[in-house]
Structures are given as structure tokens and as C-alpha cells.
Design a protein around this motif. Structure first.
Motif, PDB file in Angstrom:
ATOM      1  N   PHE A   1      -6.639  -1.166  -0.493  1.00 23.86           N
ATOM      2  CA  PHE A   1      -6.284   0.253  -0.404  1.00 23.86           C
ATOM      3  C   PHE A   1      -7.340   1.013   0.386  1.00 23.86           C
TER       4      PHE A   1
ATOM      5  N   TYR B   1      -7.572   9.044  -3.567  1.00 29.47           N
ATOM      6  CA  TYR B   1      -6.285   9.424  -2.988  1.00 29.47           C
ATOM      7  C   TYR B   1      -5.476  10.268  -3.962  1.00 29.47           C
ATOM      8  N   ARG B   2      -5.383   9.818  -5.221  1.00 34.09           N
ATOM      9  CA  ARG B   2      -4.631  10.586  -6.220  1.00 34.09           C
ATOM     10  C   ARG B   2      -5.247  11.959  -6.436  1.00 34.09           C
TER      11      ARG B   2
ATOM     12  N   ILE C   1       0.837  -1.201   0.000  1.00 28.21           N
ATOM     13  CA  ILE C   1       0.000   0.000   0.000  1.00 28.21           C
ATOM     14  C   ILE C   1       0.871   1.249   0.000  1.00 28.21           C
ATOM     15  N   LYS C   2       1.929   1.252   0.813  1.00 33.03           N
ATOM     16  CA  LYS C   2       2.822   2.411   0.857  1.00 33.03           C
ATOM     17  C   LYS C   2       3.502   2.629  -0.493  1.00 33.03           C
TER      18      LYS C   2
ATOM     19  N   CYS D   1       0.964   4.163  -2.781  1.00 37.12           N
ATOM     20  CA  CYS D   1       0.781   5.591  -2.477  1.00 37.12           C
ATOM     21  C   CYS D   1       1.869   6.433  -3.128  1.00 37.12           C
ATOM     22  N   GLU D   2       3.113   5.939  -3.075  1.00 44.65           N
ATOM     23  CA  GLU D   2       4.205   6.674  -3.711  1.00 44.65           C
ATOM     24  C   GLU D   2       3.980   6.783  -5.219  1.00 44.65           C
TER      25      GLU D   2
ATOM     26  N   ARG E   1       1.266   9.277  -6.033  1.00 41.46           N
ATOM     27  CA  ARG E   1       1.708  10.666  -5.846  1.00 41.46           C
ATOM     28  C   ARG E   1       2.679  11.122  -6.920  1.00 41.46           C
TER      29      ARG E   1
ATOM     30  N   VAL F   1      -4.350  14.211  -3.460  1.00 42.74           N
ATOM     31  CA  VAL F   1      -2.930  14.587  -3.484  1.00 42.74           C
ATOM     32  C   VAL F   1      -2.667  15.658  -4.530  1.00 42.74           C
TER      33      VAL F   1
ATOM     34  N   PRO G   1      -7.995   4.343  -4.416  1.00 39.91           N
ATOM     35  CA  PRO G   1      -6.796   4.885  -5.050  1.00 39.91           C
ATOM     36  C   PRO G   1      -7.080   6.138  -5.879  1.00 39.91           C
TER      37      PRO G   1
ATOM     38  N   MET H   1      -6.402   2.979   3.729  1.00 40.21           N
ATOM     39  CA  MET H   1      -6.319   4.430   3.533  1.00 40.21           C
ATOM     40  C   MET H   1      -7.665   5.143   3.691  1.00 40.21           C
TER      41      MET H   1
END
Length: 295
Positions: free
Chosen positions: A274, A285-286, A241-242, A245-246, A249, A289, A282, A278
Motif C-alpha cells: 500500500f 490514507y484513511r 490496492i484499489k 482504498c474503497e 473510504r 480521506v 493505510p 499510494m
């Protein structure tokens, strides 16, 4: 990649060890040692692993690590060929020192209260940013030109600046309980983490991990849950998951590409996991960000 306890030896002619790393790529194994470590990345980019935290790094990355914090910096595999063609593409300045490098009772002095707090926070690793990073990086680059006594004074000033860095100095890994394990347990758990770091973007095999720990699969699962307070599957999923996330981003990859790049077998499972970790999809999240980056 094998996890290892790194033996740095005793400093010769100095209470601290200052090392300039110049090589084709960062490829050190996931390791730990009883010394503190202050690392400045001069050139190179890739993934930084501290405990079970994964972060992209690049020039200027500055990190203070406490005793026995497992870590490594590694270039992206896709960049290996390019770095091998440029032998000085990975450069770093590293200082190793013991907590008592100025004597056993040095930290007990009332003037060292802020330094004691800094060393305590470094148990989870500290990332240094902003104006503090700029000042400390400049002073680190000058350490090698100093005579032994001025070097110690300059290094104490660097530690003082880090202790006064405020919000510029951020804890990397808030869950540092595993680093207080016995030497045997720490070495065993870090062998497991090293395997996961090397393989989490592809298939991970429980039998191989259990073999690394010299246990049966059932015994290993019980042991891992007891020591880390999470299951082995949960730990692998957190790494994935981390990583996702990278990618969300910093890349333009679509969801399916990010799913498979992060080690998930199918898009449905990726989206479900995810959202679980989180509290958003996803795509959400994007979007958040990017709105934050623009704002």
C-alpha cells in the motif's frame, strides 16, 4: 466468470438500442463490444469495473463507455441473497450505439467537433456527475416514451450535454492503450482481467491464468508484460490496492480485516504494498480521506 465479446446485433427500427434492465442483481460478465454504451443505474449497488479501475456504484451512477472498453457492474456478493428476494433490486437504463449511428460522415461536420472530442475521451470510459448527471439522467428516463425521430433528437441533445459537461465528466481509465489491441489480443487479455476480477480478493493462480491465455506460464508472463507494460503480479496488486482504498473510504473495518478482504496474505505485506503504490500507509490514507470528507 468468462470474459466475452458481446454481440449486440443490429438495432431494429432505430439507430440506437435502448434497453431497460430489471433483475434480481447485476451479474453480467466482464465483457466488451464495438458499440458505445451509456448506462444509468436506477437501483442497486456494488462494484463497477471499467478497464482495471474499480469503483463503488449506487443509484444514479452514469457512465459513457467507448468502443471495446471492457466493463461490468456487479452487486456485492453479500447482497446477493437480499437482491434475489427482491426481483427488481437491480435496475438500469442502457443505450448502445455505433460511432457512425447517423452516417459515416456525420462526425466530420464542423458542428460535431465537441462530439468528436467526447467520443475520443470515452476510450477510457467517462463518469458523469453533478448537474450534468441530473439533467442527463432525467432525459434518459424519458427516451423510451418518445417516437423514433424525437428519440434521436433527444439522444443527440444528451450527447451534446455530455460534451459540454466540463468537470462533471471525468475519465475513468486514463491508460486506454490496451483497448487498441487486435481482436485476438483484446479477447485474450480480457479473459485474464475477468479471471482477476473474479478472484483478486482470494488466491490467484498463475497456472490457471496461463491456461486461459493458452500459453505456458513463462510465455504468458512475457506476453502480458509486453502488452500491458506491467507484470501480472503488478496488475493483481493494483486491483487489490484499489479495493483496499474503497474499503478504507467507505467502511469501518480495521486494518487486518481490510488486508484479508482485499486478498493480501498478511498485514506486513499489505502495508508495504500500500505504501509503495499510494505513498502513504493505510492508516494515513484513511485519516486524510476522513479529514477531507469532514472538511
Amino acid at each position: 466468470m468468462k470474459a466475452s465479446l458481446e454481440h449486440l446485433g443490429e438495432p431494429t427500427g432505430s439507430s440506437i438500442q435502448l434497453k431497460e434492465v430489471i433483475q434480481a442483481r447485476f451479474d453480467a460478465p466482464y465483457h466488451f463490444h464495438p458499440e458505445f454504451e451509456l448506462t444509468l443505474i436506477i437501483t442497486g449497488k456494488g462494484k463497477r469495473f471499467v478497464g482495471n479501475q474499480i469503483t463503488d456504484f449506487g443509484p444514479g451512477d452514469l457512465v459513457l463507455l467507448g468502443e471495446n472498453v471492457p466493463h461490468c457492474w456487479q452487486n456485492h456478493r453479500k447482497d446477493w441473497l437480499a437482491t434475489e428476494e427482491t426481483p427488481q433490486a437491480a435496475q438500469a437504463l442502457v443505450v448502445h450505439f455505433r460511432k457512425d449511428f447517423l452516417g459515416g460522415d456525420f462526425l466530420s461536420r464542423p458542428e460535431c467537433a465537441a462530439l468528436r472530442q467526447l467520443f475520443d475521451k470515452a476510450r477510457g470510459g467517462l463518469s458523469v456527475q453533478g448537474p450534468t448527471q441530473d439533467r442527463v439522467a432525467r432525459e434518459l428516463m424519458q427516451l423510451g416514451d418518445l417516437a423514433p425521430f424525437p428519440r434521436i433528437l433527444a439522444f443527440l441533445n444528451i450527447l451534446n450535454q455530455l460534451s459540454q459537461g466540463g468537470s462533471d465528466v471525468q475519465i475513468i481509465e486514463s491508460n486506454d492503450a490496451s483497448y487498441a489491441l487486435s481482436a485476438v489480443d483484446l479477447a485474450r487479455i480480457n479473459r485474464v482481467y475477468a479471471y482477476v476480477i473474479a478472484n483478486y480478493t482470494q488466491e490467484v493462480h498463475l497456472d490457471e491464468v496461463a491456461h486461459l491465455a493458452n500459453m505456458t506460464e513463462t510465455a504468458f508472463c512475457r506476453y502480458f508484460k509486453k502488452v500491458t507494460k506491467k507484470t501480472f503480479v503488478e496488475m493483481v496488486t493494483e486491483f487489490r490496492i484499489k479495493h483496499a482504498c474503497e474499503l478504507l473510504r467507505s467502511s469501518q473495518l480495521n486494518m487486518a480485516e481490510i488486508c484479508f478482504e482485499s486478498g493480501f496474505g498478511n498485514l506486513s505485506h499489505f502495508n508495504k504494498q500500500f505504501k509503495h503504490y499510494m505513498n502513504e500507509t493505510p492508516l494515513q490514507y484513511r485519516k486524510l480521506v476522513r479529514e477531507w470528507q469532514v472538511g
